[in-house]
Design an enzyme around this catalytic site. Structure first.
Site, mmCIF file in Angstrom:
data_model
loop_
_atom_site.group_PDB
_atom_site.id
_atom_site.type_symbol
_atom_site.label_atom_id
_atom_site.label_comp_id
_atom_site.label_asym_id
_atom_site.label_seq_id
_atom_site.Cartn_x
_atom_site.Cartn_y
_atom_site.Cartn_z
ATOM 1 N N THR A 36 52.856 52.202 47.300
ATOM 2 C CA THR A 36 54.304 52.025 47.379
ATOM 3 C C THR A 36 54.903 52.686 46.137
ATOM 4 O OG1 THR A 36 54.338 50.010 46.064
ATOM 5 C CG2 THR A 36 53.948 49.741 48.440
ATOM 6 N N ASP A 59 47.323 50.074 53.866
ATOM 7 C CA ASP A 59 48.192 48.898 53.819
ATOM 8 C C ASP A 59 47.334 47.657 54.102
ATOM 9 O OD1 ASP A 59 50.102 46.915 54.383
ATOM 10 O OD2 ASP A 59 51.474 48.357 55.305
ATOM 11 N N GLU A 136 54.808 31.923 38.201
ATOM 12 C CA GLU A 136 56.132 31.664 38.767
ATOM 13 C C GLU A 136 56.072 30.700 39.960
ATOM 14 O OE1 GLU A 136 58.844 34.918 39.049
ATOM 15 O OE2 GLU A 136 57.765 36.098 37.568
ATOM 16 N N ALA A 162 58.092 32.362 46.017
ATOM 17 C CA ALA A 162 57.800 31.588 47.238
ATOM 18 C C ALA A 162 56.749 32.316 48.076
ATOM 19 C CB ALA A 162 59.078 31.374 48.038
ATOM 20 N N LYS A 164 54.432 34.343 46.915
ATOM 21 C CA LYS A 164 53.142 34.226 46.215
ATOM 22 C C LYS A 164 52.570 32.814 46.411
ATOM 23 C CE LYS A 164 51.226 36.786 43.931
ATOM 24 N NZ LYS A 164 50.226 37.844 44.231
ATOM 25 N N TYR A 217 69.747 39.728 30.949
ATOM 26 C CA TYR A 217 70.369 38.735 31.826
ATOM 27 C C TYR A 217 70.965 37.597 31.005
ATOM 28 C CZ TYR A 217 68.475 40.631 36.177
ATOM 29 O OH TYR A 217 68.198 41.415 37.262
HETATM 30 P P1 NAD Z 1 52.718 46.247 40.779
HETATM 31 O O1 NAD Z 1 53.974 46.104 41.578
HETATM 32 O O2 NAD Z 1 52.717 47.062 39.548
HETATM 33 O O3 NAD Z 1 51.558 46.836 41.709
HETATM 34 C C1 NAD Z 1 51.345 46.411 43.034
HETATM 35 C C2 NAD Z 1 50.402 47.397 43.705
HETATM 36 O O4 NAD Z 1 50.169 46.937 45.052
HETATM 37 C C3 NAD Z 1 50.955 48.816 43.798
HETATM 38 O O5 NAD Z 1 49.957 49.744 43.446
HETATM 39 C C4 NAD Z 1 51.335 48.951 45.280
HETATM 40 O O6 NAD Z 1 51.238 50.285 45.751
HETATM 41 C C5 NAD Z 1 50.317 48.037 45.939
HETATM 42 N N1 NAD Z 1 50.790 47.516 47.232
HETATM 43 C C6 NAD Z 1 52.006 46.960 47.496
HETATM 44 N N2 NAD Z 1 52.075 46.624 48.792
HETATM 45 C C7 NAD Z 1 50.864 46.958 49.362
HETATM 46 C C8 NAD Z 1 50.319 46.827 50.653
HETATM 47 N N3 NAD Z 1 51.039 46.316 51.680
HETATM 48 N N4 NAD Z 1 49.056 47.241 50.873
HETATM 49 C C9 NAD Z 1 48.323 47.788 49.866
HETATM 50 N N5 NAD Z 1 48.799 47.941 48.618
HETATM 51 C C10 NAD Z 1 50.055 47.522 48.367
HETATM 52 O O7 NAD Z 1 52.252 44.752 40.490
HETATM 53 P P2 NAD Z 1 51.498 44.161 39.195
HETATM 54 O O8 NAD Z 1 52.509 43.826 38.171
HETATM 55 O O9 NAD Z 1 50.355 45.040 38.859
HETATM 56 O O10 NAD Z 1 50.958 42.796 39.787
HETATM 57 C C11 NAD Z 1 49.682 42.726 40.458
HETATM 58 C C12 NAD Z 1 49.461 41.307 40.944
HETATM 59 O O11 NAD Z 1 49.505 40.401 39.844
HETATM 60 C C13 NAD Z 1 50.520 40.835 41.933
HETATM 61 O O12 NAD Z 1 49.877 40.087 42.930
HETATM 62 C C14 NAD Z 1 51.436 39.955 41.104
HETATM 63 O O13 NAD Z 1 51.998 38.946 41.902
HETATM 64 C C15 NAD Z 1 50.466 39.379 40.082
HETATM 65 N N6 NAD Z 1 51.047 39.032 38.765
HETATM 66 C C16 NAD Z 1 51.833 39.908 38.078
HETATM 67 C C17 NAD Z 1 52.319 39.548 36.811
HETATM 68 C C18 NAD Z 1 53.143 40.510 35.988
HETATM 69 O O14 NAD Z 1 53.603 40.135 34.906
HETATM 70 N N7 NAD Z 1 53.328 41.751 36.380
HETATM 71 C C19 NAD Z 1 52.016 38.311 36.276
HETATM 72 C C20 NAD Z 1 51.204 37.447 36.999
HETATM 73 C C21 NAD Z 1 50.717 37.830 38.237
#
Ligand code: NAD
Length: 355
Positions: A36, A59, A136, A162, A164, A217
């Site tokens: 994405t 996907d 969250e 929600a 997650k 914010y």
């Molecule tokens: P990000 O948005 O940077 O990356 C998400 C990745 O998932 C991207 O590479 C995207 O291409 C891929 N993706 C999205 N939809 C998809 C689909 N339908 N099929 C296959 N791939 C898909 O997110 P992030 O910040 O790296 O977070 C990764 C995970 O960690 C998430 O599950 C998020 O909820 C969790 N998380 C993030 C944080 C934070 O601070 N960023 C903190 C705690 C937990």
């Protein structure tokens, strides 16, 4: 030596996990990502040539495609990070969050269960499905000094949290009902290199370098617990390899900061490290602009990470001060990555490459 299927491995945290595994272990990684707007293969340039790294563009809602990937690669573990992850986007367009985070997780669980059911008994016992979630899901700690523990009741506030929370419940139900060996981790706010510039810290660094306003914010008094992304990646690897099946582990950095404190810390580092940056005259903090607060904005999140520290011996290596310095230095030194992400050139390349 394991084979680990990492979903979302082209994202911010997923790419840190892939780099950690390739650079520090002998394990093989299959990076499954839809690419994405948030997925960026340039974040994997350091490891992409390894014979132990494979990429599949898919996907997680595509069940037939997932079945093929499981059959072809026969992974020993899944680390599930693919998600829509930006709270603001979940407010303006929740549908993709329901699709990927809930339906996608369900589809991946079913594909994993189908594959797992066909394994012989020792491989079946050793298999792990690790779901990566967020603090969250626990909601807002406003008005108390409490910390989130693994037994804090869920009270998500945004469409993102929600969705997650919903996926966390599915993962636990698949363990309880079908015996799929799952683990869940919930982590606080991550920051560090390769962070997509829509999120607070990279946004502030890049806007300041262009002399643009630094949006905060409301008063900027929302408190988050910040963890350097490489510390998170290391924690996730400990959990998937040594964690107890059926357990949840909270991961956090013991770094509670208000958003305003974070932005001021970034501004001070820019004043020190990039005073010559063409578009802004120090202090960078003069660019801070308060904007209307996000609807439903949680005031405070804070993680109690005692369980993972006690049971798996994990602690963060970076303090907030050392991690934020490394982060600002990384953005200053990696303008090409930044420009490619921002100019849309990467998206153009992607379209041309995959059509
Ligand atoms: P990000 O948005 O940077 O990356 C998400 C990745 O998932 C991207 O590479 C995207 O291409 C891929 N993706 C999205 N939809 C998809 C689909 N339908 N099929 C296959 N791939 C898909 O997110 P992030 O910040 O790296 O977070 C990764 C995970 O960690 C998430 O599950 C998020 O909820 C969790 N998380 C993030 C944080 C934070 O601070 N960023 C903190 C705690 C937990």
């Amino acid at each position: 030596m394991r084979k680990i299927l990492v979903t979302g491995g082209a994202g911010f945290i997923g790419s840190a996990v892939v780099r950690h595994i390739i650079e520090n272990t002998q394990d093989e990684v299959i990076n499954l990502d839809k690419l994405t707007y948030a997925g960026n293969l340039e974040s994997l340039a350091d490891v992409a040539d390894s014979a132990r790294y494979h990429f599949v563009k898919l996907d997680i809602c595509d069940r037939a495609g997932l079945d093929e990937v499981f059959a072809q690669y026969k992974p020993d573990a899944v680390m599930h990070l693919a998600a829509e992850s930006h709270v603001d986007r979940s407010i303006s367009g929740p549908a993709e969050f329901i699709n990927t985070n809930i339906v996608g997780t369900y589809t991946l669980l079913e594909a994993a269960r189908h594959y797992w059911n066909g394994l012989e008994s020792s491989a079946k016992a050793a298999f792990r499905f690790h779901h990566i979630s967020t603090d969250e899901v626990y909601g807002d700690l406003h008005g108390t000094d409490d910390l989130f523990t693994e037994t804090t009741p869920y009270a998500p506030s945004s469409p993102y949290s929600a969705s997650k929370a919903s996926s966390d419940h599915l993962v636990r139900a698949w363990q309880r009902t079908y015996g799929l060996p799952t683990l869940v981790t919930s982590c606080s706010n991550n920051y560090g290199p390769y962070h997509f510039p829509e999120k607070l810290i990279p946004l502030v660094i890049l806007n300041a370098l262009e002399g643009k306003p630094l949006p905060i914010y409301g008063k900027g008094d929302q408190i988050r617990d910040w963890l350097y992304v490489e510390d998170h990646a290391r924690a996730l690897y400990e959990v998937v390899t040594r964690g107890e099946v059926g357990e949840t582990y909270n991961i956090g950095g013991h770094n509670e900061k208000t958003n305003l404190e974070v932005v001021l810390a970034v501004c001070e580092l820019l004043d020190e490290l990039a005073p010559e940056a063409s578009s802004f005259q120090p202090p960078a903090s003069r660019l801070i602009t308060h904007v209307a607060d996000r609807p439903g904005h949680d005031v405070r999140y804070a993680i109690d990470a005692a369980k993972i520290e006690r049971e798996l011996g994990w602690t963060p290596k970076e303090t907030f001060e050392s991690g934020i310095r490394k982060t600002v230095q990384w953005y200053l030194a990696n303008q090409e990555w930044v420009n490619n992400v921002k100019s849309g050139e990467y998206q153009n390349w992607l379209n041309a490459h995959y059509q």
